[in-house]
Write a protein that holds these residues in place. Structure first.
Motif, mmCIF file in Angstrom:
data_model
loop_
_atom_site.group_PDB
_atom_site.id
_atom_site.type_symbol
_atom_site.label_atom_id
_atom_site.label_comp_id
_atom_site.label_asym_id
_atom_site.label_seq_id
_atom_site.Cartn_x
_atom_site.Cartn_y
_atom_site.Cartn_z
ATOM 1 N N ASP A 14 -14.742 24.079 34.819
ATOM 2 C CA ASP A 14 -15.494 25.103 35.554
ATOM 3 C C ASP A 14 -16.996 24.853 35.571
ATOM 4 O OD1 ASP A 14 -13.328 26.684 36.378
ATOM 5 O OD2 ASP A 14 -13.241 27.700 34.444
ATOM 6 N N VAL A 16 -20.714 23.501 36.601
ATOM 7 C CA VAL A 16 -21.383 23.449 37.901
ATOM 8 C C VAL A 16 -21.499 21.996 38.356
ATOM 9 C CG1 VAL A 16 -23.535 23.907 39.125
ATOM 10 C CG2 VAL A 16 -22.651 25.573 37.481
ATOM 11 N N GLU A 20 -22.270 23.228 44.567
ATOM 12 C CA GLU A 20 -22.863 24.338 43.826
ATOM 13 C C GLU A 20 -24.117 23.879 43.093
ATOM 14 O OE1 GLU A 20 -21.749 27.751 40.451
ATOM 15 O OE2 GLU A 20 -20.433 26.017 40.739
ATOM 16 N N SER A 377 -20.301 37.914 41.535
ATOM 17 C CA SER A 377 -19.979 36.482 41.525
ATOM 18 C C SER A 377 -21.037 35.695 40.766
ATOM 19 C CB SER A 377 -19.863 35.960 42.959
ATOM 20 O OG SER A 377 -18.825 36.623 43.652
ATOM 21 N N ARG A 381 -20.902 33.417 37.072
ATOM 22 C CA ARG A 381 -21.258 31.997 37.053
ATOM 23 C C ARG A 381 -22.538 31.725 36.261
ATOM 24 N NH1 ARG A 381 -17.990 28.338 37.246
ATOM 25 N NH2 ARG A 381 -19.421 26.842 38.183
ATOM 26 N N TYR A 384 -22.548 29.171 33.271
ATOM 27 C CA TYR A 384 -22.353 27.784 33.708
ATOM 28 C C TYR A 384 -23.613 27.250 34.394
ATOM 29 C CZ TYR A 384 -17.328 28.236 32.766
ATOM 30 O OH TYR A 384 -16.096 28.412 32.165
ATOM 31 N N GLN A 385 -24.237 28.092 35.212
ATOM 32 C CA GLN A 385 -25.461 27.663 35.888
ATOM 33 C C GLN A 385 -26.590 27.476 34.888
ATOM 34 O OE1 GLN A 385 -26.132 30.505 39.041
ATOM 35 N NE2 GLN A 385 -24.481 29.667 40.301
#
Length: 545
Positions: A14, A16, A20, A377, A381, A384-385
């Motif tokens: 998952d 990035v 993305e 959303s 995320r 991870y970002q």
């Protein structure tokens, strides 16, 4: 099958990547055009110098123990920005000597007995998502060894009382497994922290985690009925009751104790019927002060929205795609019993009185998506970002607090000034954002985000300086050092100032009584040298032998 990342958040699958990452890099380059966004890769785990274990489990516990290098490394850090960057740089630091996974309450008792007798440090470990240094064996050098006590094998919903709408649940269960077990009964705990996928019930209780509800049931405390805790001197199990006035509440002793007083093994939790009706709204403002006043009025209205998150203009643009000079208020209502459209309608009316307009009335978003959907959303995320940007020399981290409404403006201004001064002092160009994660009738819980262009190899030190500056501002302006991230080791200097002196004395005495060998999570909440010998504890003299 998915693979947990050894160095960063969540799973490898998952992370990035691709489009993305390209889009994320483009947004940051627009925001901070001078940033060096070169991508740095983490080192191979096998190339890192990991010390050999200093101790081994006795034969009776050998089947529960792991000495695997990857296992030890994964249990040696949390998920804060500084953890991620240190891993990226190969600065692994301290790791536990072994990982032990008890399968029963008796296993926990046996492990604590062994460690107390051997003088080994024990760090209770759930999902490892601490962002405050709460699971690091950082303060264990004076011990002959350290043990990460991983509770995730205690992962069952043991009993459901549908009549009382409660369940007895083992502490090591992860959020998704917990909800899956409750779904066939049309029940839910409805506690969804950002770490939900990778954190445990015991971790939520031990850190007094904040969850889904922006009002009413904001902390896991509000959903607890009773708990069972294994301490080095015995088991504490409170009685199941809806409420009691029988003296100080025993569960309050262990809520937020971060594994320093005992190991939470199970709890009876208050459940909710699964929501059937929902309504949401995104309200845009031209003036931020008016938006704050509208949010305060909503918090005091008795409407009790499940979601009431005010995003300031910078946060709204970066993470919700909204262009609004005064920010956007993301609202949500839900019920298992009745429609909630009237509550939504009244909330929008309140906001209109402060100049707020719904998205339909003020179509100023950067995309066609509803801001609440975009925000959700982005929220999922974000970790991870954060990792992706950390690998590109960005300082991307958060901190949170809470204060009364009358002090918010002063507190926010002080934090903004402290952050700006720290940016200059560390030589970085940065942006500070703010959102309310939870709101109360008497005050908000502001959650700040830092996005700054750092120097590769120095971003941990740069962040530490920024964090110190904003923490000093929080402390000096009547905020709390943490609303729901816990104290750990990173917040200790400001926590020590915040807690009243008599309470600190009582906490020392409690630690002395429940953990006489001083083995549980050293360095968290209270230091070993703070131990008082005013009254000798059972099974020990004073402090570690």
């Amino acid at each position: 099958m998915t693979t947990r990342s050894w160095w960063g958040w969540g799973t490898v699958e998952d992370a990035v990547t691709g489009a993305e990452r390209t889009a994320l890099t483009r947004r940051i380059a627009t925001l901070l055009p001078d940033a060096d966004l070169t991508i740095h890769q983490p080192p191979e785990l096998t190339a890192l110098p990991i010390p050999q274990p200093r101790t081994r489990a006795p034969r009776a516990l050998a089947g529960l123990a792991s000495y695997d290098t990857a296992d030890r490394v994964l249990h040696g850090h949390g998920q804060a920005f500084r953890d991620i960057v240190r891993n990226l740089l190969g600065r692994i630091g301290d790791v536990p000597d072994l990982v032990v996974r008890p399968r029963t309450d008796q296993d926990v008792v046996d492990v604590l007995d062994w460690c107390a007798a051997a003088g080994l440090a024990v760090i209770p470990f759930g999902g490892g998502t601490s962002v405050v240094g709460g699971v690091e064996p950082r303060d264990c050098h004076d011990y002959p060894g350290s043990v990460a006590l991983d509770l995730t094998a205690l992962d069952q919903v043991l009993e459901i009382d549908r009549t009382s709408r409660a369940a007895r649940i083992q502490a090591g269960i992860l959020g998704p497994a917990l909800e899956s077990a409750l779904r066939p009964h049309d029940l839910t705990l409805r506690h969804f922290p950002q770490s939900f996928e990778f954190s445990t019930l015991g971790g939520w209780l031990a850190t007094r985690a904040g969850g889904h509800y922006a009002t009413l049931y904001t902390h896991i405390d509000d959903l607890l009925e009773s708990m069972r805790v294994v301490t080095p001197v015995g088991v504490s199990e409170s009685r199941r009751l809806p409420a009691s006035g029988a003296g100080p509440a025993p569960d309050r002793l262990f809520l937020g104790s971060e594994g320093t007083l005992g190991v939470i093994t199970e709890a009876w939790m208050r459940l909710q019927d699964r929501p059937r009706w929902r309504a949401k709204a995104s309200v845009l403002f031209d003036d931020y002060r008016a938006a704050v006043d509208a949010t305060r009025t909503l918090a005091q209205s008795g409407l009790n929205p499940a979601n009431c998150r005010l995003l300031d203009p910078a946060e709204a643009f970066l993470n919700a795609g909204v262009l609004a000079a005064g920010g956007v208020l993301v609202l949500g209502f839900e019920s298992a019993d009745h429609p909630v459209d009237d509550a939504r309608r009244r909330a929008v009316e309140i906001c209109a009185g402060f100049g707020g307009r719904t998205r339909d009335e003020a179509p100023t978003t950067a995309s066609d998506a509803d801001p609440s959907d975009t925000w959700r959303s982005s929220f999922l995320r974000m970790p991870y970002q954060r990792d992706a940007l950390a690998a590109q020399s960005m300082i991307t981290e958060t901190f949170e607090t809470a204060c009364t409404w009358d002090r918010f403006e002063q507190l926010r201004a002080a934090i903004e000034t402290a952050a700006a001064n720290a940016f200059r002092a560390t030589g970085v160009t940065g942006v500070l954002t703010c959102r309310f994660t939870h709101v109360y009738p008497d005050g908000p819980a502001p959650y700040f985000g830092v996005y700054a262009a750092g120097r590769w190899g120095s971003t941990v030190e740069q962040w530490d300086e920024i964090k110190t500056a904003v923490s000093e501002a929080i402390s000096a302006n009547s905020g709390t050092i943490t609303h729901h991230h816990a104290v750990g080791r990173d917040h200790r200097p400001w926590y020590d100032r915040e807690r009243p002196g008599p309470f600190a004395t009582a906490l020392r005495a409690t630690k002395h009584a429940l953990d006489p060998a001083w083995i549980l999570n050293p360095g968290v909440l209270i230091d070993r040298e703070e131990l008082s010998c005013s009254s000798p504890p059972p099974r020990s003299s004073c402090g570690p032998s």
